[in-house]
Design an enzyme around this catalytic site. Structure first.
Site, PDB file in Angstrom:
ATOM      1  N   ARG A  97       0.848  -1.178   0.000  1.00 45.44           N
ATOM      2  CA  ARG A  97       0.000   0.000   0.000  1.00 45.44           C
ATOM      3  C   ARG A  97       0.894   1.243   0.000  1.00 45.44           C
ATOM      4  NH1 ARG A  97      -4.573  -1.478   4.611  1.00 45.44           N
ATOM      5  NH2 ARG A  97      -5.515  -3.249   3.514  1.00 45.44           N
ATOM      6  N   HIS A  98       0.325   2.371  -0.346  1.00 37.42           N
ATOM      7  CA  HIS A  98       1.116   3.594  -0.405  1.00 37.42           C
ATOM      8  C   HIS A  98       1.543   4.029   1.000  1.00 37.42           C
ATOM      9  CE1 HIS A  98       0.535   4.135  -4.662  1.00 37.42           C
ATOM     10  NE2 HIS A  98      -0.775   4.048  -4.535  1.00 37.42           N
ATOM     11  N   GLU A  99       2.743   4.562   1.079  1.00 37.18           N
ATOM     12  CA  GLU A  99       3.246   5.065   2.347  1.00 37.18           C
ATOM     13  C   GLU A  99       2.343   6.193   2.841  1.00 37.18           C
ATOM     14  OE1 GLU A  99       4.616   4.885   5.394  1.00 37.18           O
ATOM     15  OE2 GLU A  99       6.364   4.080   4.352  1.00 37.18           O
TER      16      GLU A  99
END
Length: 581
Positions: free
Chosen positions: A214-216
């Site tokens: 998932r995106h940071e």
């Protein structure tokens, strides 16, 4: 999923407030987990159960409610589905408070499904490589040739449709077709694009619900943060090659400009009206229509970089001198007007980011807001980037649930594909364009191409190290996907050059690898991307799971869905069906 049970047992004669903070949260306020009452009598604790996250390590803080005094802090990384106890008591007869964590039930290893999936796909790749090698042996090929030849001859004799002469002709035509002329298209570029696209599809489908797919939340990188910039990069490389090819074929710059504008419009319209995430909330309405997006960002970057290339591109490179002292920099010096334009754009980005006043926020703020920075700038998420988006597009037309909500508990909308970040996506595409210029200027000189890719990777990596001070949060400009910061672009462009070297060397130079299976979706990238968004909720890309709190089931579903799109791309490739815009 990604949770554990924590039982806090309080033997003190005072009430406790339990708070927590993620280790990935930079300069954050503690968030209250709950209250544990005082023990009913000496030696008899009171206990309260809490649910804690297991994705990252956290720090627990225990305070006395009477005087708000910190009694202890406990850093700990809880495991998924584990059962833990936190005992709070006085140490012997002293007034010193002791806090200790005891594991009651061991956690599960949530990474085993990834290991199993890796071994399965690695085994398939190994079996494919071994099978290809065996079938390529002269002995095996001759064996199949003899079998196929005798079967074809017998069929023709039995059907009384051919003479010996015709049989030989058919065998030659069907079994050993004459080799076609070699294609000048570099398979490594489509393979690179396919790698980016396949990972993008996988993480968009959920990535097995693992945090690193998932995106940071704010500063830093995960696997999900790598692929979109790589796609932009290889788009720039393709622009250089296609523009050069069409100019050599006799196309005029005006006709190419019309094609560029039309393609950009199509990408933008598809992004806004076909794969808009607001469909999740029902029919589209102008009141809440999200205007920025992935395809919209691609359209804008493509438009600007393709126009810059049309400004400076040359149809003939074989007439250029290579004897002058400046010839090693020919692939840069010839295109100095485009470089100047990109430099001006970057100066504009720096000025707007660090000099534009943002109401109630510090000038040049790059933080997440929310509980970050000790909660001092809760409404300043994204700084100037968010301000420009709200001013130009309106607050209801940008992304409402940014990834910063996960750890930093922000409540302000922020769009990772916003207006200001588009300037740096232009830089990313332009760096990919430079890679294309290297290929054009040093075509068939593999050593020169590889060395220049590596030099660019080293230079961009050094710039990233200087901008970030080799840290996640302490640099001048941290690596940040939500802002598409300058260091984010230089870091990902560094990685892209290195990855392109590896793919180019193995696919086009040594021909150790055909690029499969990534080559096929790379040849049909727009169709695969749009298709995976439109049909996301349909079988076989999604089905009802028996246990929605299992990484194993999510990973299986997401891998099957991604593999389906790779297979679809392969079938379309075999049938020569390509969706071009």
């Amino acid at each position: 999923m990604d949770e554990a049970i924590l039982t806090v047992s309080n033997e003190l004669d005072i009430e406790l407030v339990v708070s927590w903070m993620s280790e990935r949260c930079y300069q954050c306020l503690y968030q209250q987990l709950g209250v544990v009452p005082a023990g009913p009598s000496p030696g008899q604790p009171s206990s309260v159960d809490f649910v804690v996250g297991t994705q990252h390590g956290i720090t627990l803080q225990l305070n006395s409610t009477t005087v708000n005094l910190e009694l202890c802090t406990v850093p700990f990384h809880f495991g998924e589905h584990g059962n833990y106890s936190l005992w709070v008591k006085h140490l012997d007869a002293s007034s010193v408070v002791n806090c200790s964590v005891v594991t009651g039930a061991d956690p599960v290893n949530s990474y085993i499904p990834i290991l199993v999936a890796f071994l399965i796909f690695a085994g398939l790749a190994l079996a494919s490589a071994i099978g290809t090698t065996i079938l390529g042996l002269d002995v095996v090929r001759g064996f199949f040739y003899r079998i196929s030849g005798s079967m074809e001859t017998e069929r023709l004799i039995n059907s009384e449709l051919g003479s010996p002469d015709r049989t030989v002709s058919l065998i030659a035509d069907n079994i050993l077709p004459p080799p076609s002329s070699p294609s000048k298209r570099l398979r490594s570029l489509d393979t690179f694009r396919g790698i980016s696209l396949v990972i993008m599809v996988f993480v968009n489908y959920g990535g097995g619900r693992y945090w690193f797919f998932r995106h940071e939340s704010w500063n830093g990188l995960t696997v999900a943060d790598l692929v979109f910039p790589w796609f932009v990069f290889i788009m720039g490389t393709s622009i250089a090659l296609s523009t050069h090819s069409m100019l050599r074929a006799g196309s005029t710059r005006c006709s190419l400009l019309r094609k560029v504008v039309w393609r950009s419009m199509q990408l933008f319209i598809i992004g806004v009206f076909i794969i808009n995430p607001n469909y999740c909330h029902g029919p589209l309405s102008w009141d809440n229509l999200r205007i920025p997006g992935v395809l919209q960002r691609l359209a804008f970057s493509y438009l600007v970089v393709a126009c810059l290339d049309l400004l400076v591109a040359r149809g003939r490179l074989d007439i250029l001198t290579t004897d002058a002292w400046w010839s090693p920099g020919l692939d840069i010096l010839l295109y100095w007007p485009a470089w100047l334009c990109v430099l001006i754009l970057e100066i504009i980005w720096l000025c707007l980011t660090f000099l534009l006043p943002v109401p109630d926020c510090p000038t040049g703020y790059l933080g997440p807001g929310g509980i970050g920075d000790m909660g001092l700038y809760a409404n300043c998420t994204g700084g100037a980037a968010s301000l420009i988006d709200r001013w130009l597009l309106g607050e209801s037309h940008i992304y409402q649930t940014p990834s910063s909500r996960v750890i930093y508990a922000t409540h302000m909308p922020h769009d990772p594909e916003g207006v200001l970040g588009s300037i740096n996506s232009i830089l990313m595409a332009f760096l990919g364009l430079q890679a294309g210029k290297i290929i054009l200027h040093y075509r068939d000189l593999h050593t020169s191409i590889i060395s220049r890719f590596l030099i660019w990777g080293l230079l961009l990596g050094a710039i990233s190290a200087a901008l970030t001070k080799c840290s996640t949060d302490h640099g001048f400009i941290p690596v940040n996907k939500n802002l598409w910061s300058l260091s984010y672009v230089t870091t990902l462009a560094c990685f892209a050059n290195v990855l392109l070297v590896l793919v180019y060397f193995t696919v086009d130079v040594k021909k150790w690898w055909s690029g499969a299976p990534f080559y096929y979706p790379g040849m049909n990238s727009i169709l695969v991307y749009v298709g995976h968004e439109v049909f996301e909720e349909y079988f076989p890309f999604r089905w009802r799971m028996s246990n929605s709190q299992s990484h194993t089931e999510h990973l299986t579903q997401n891998l099957v869905a991604t593999s389906c799109w790779v297979f679809i791309a392969y079938v379309l490739y075999r049938k020569k069906i390509f969706w071009k815009i």
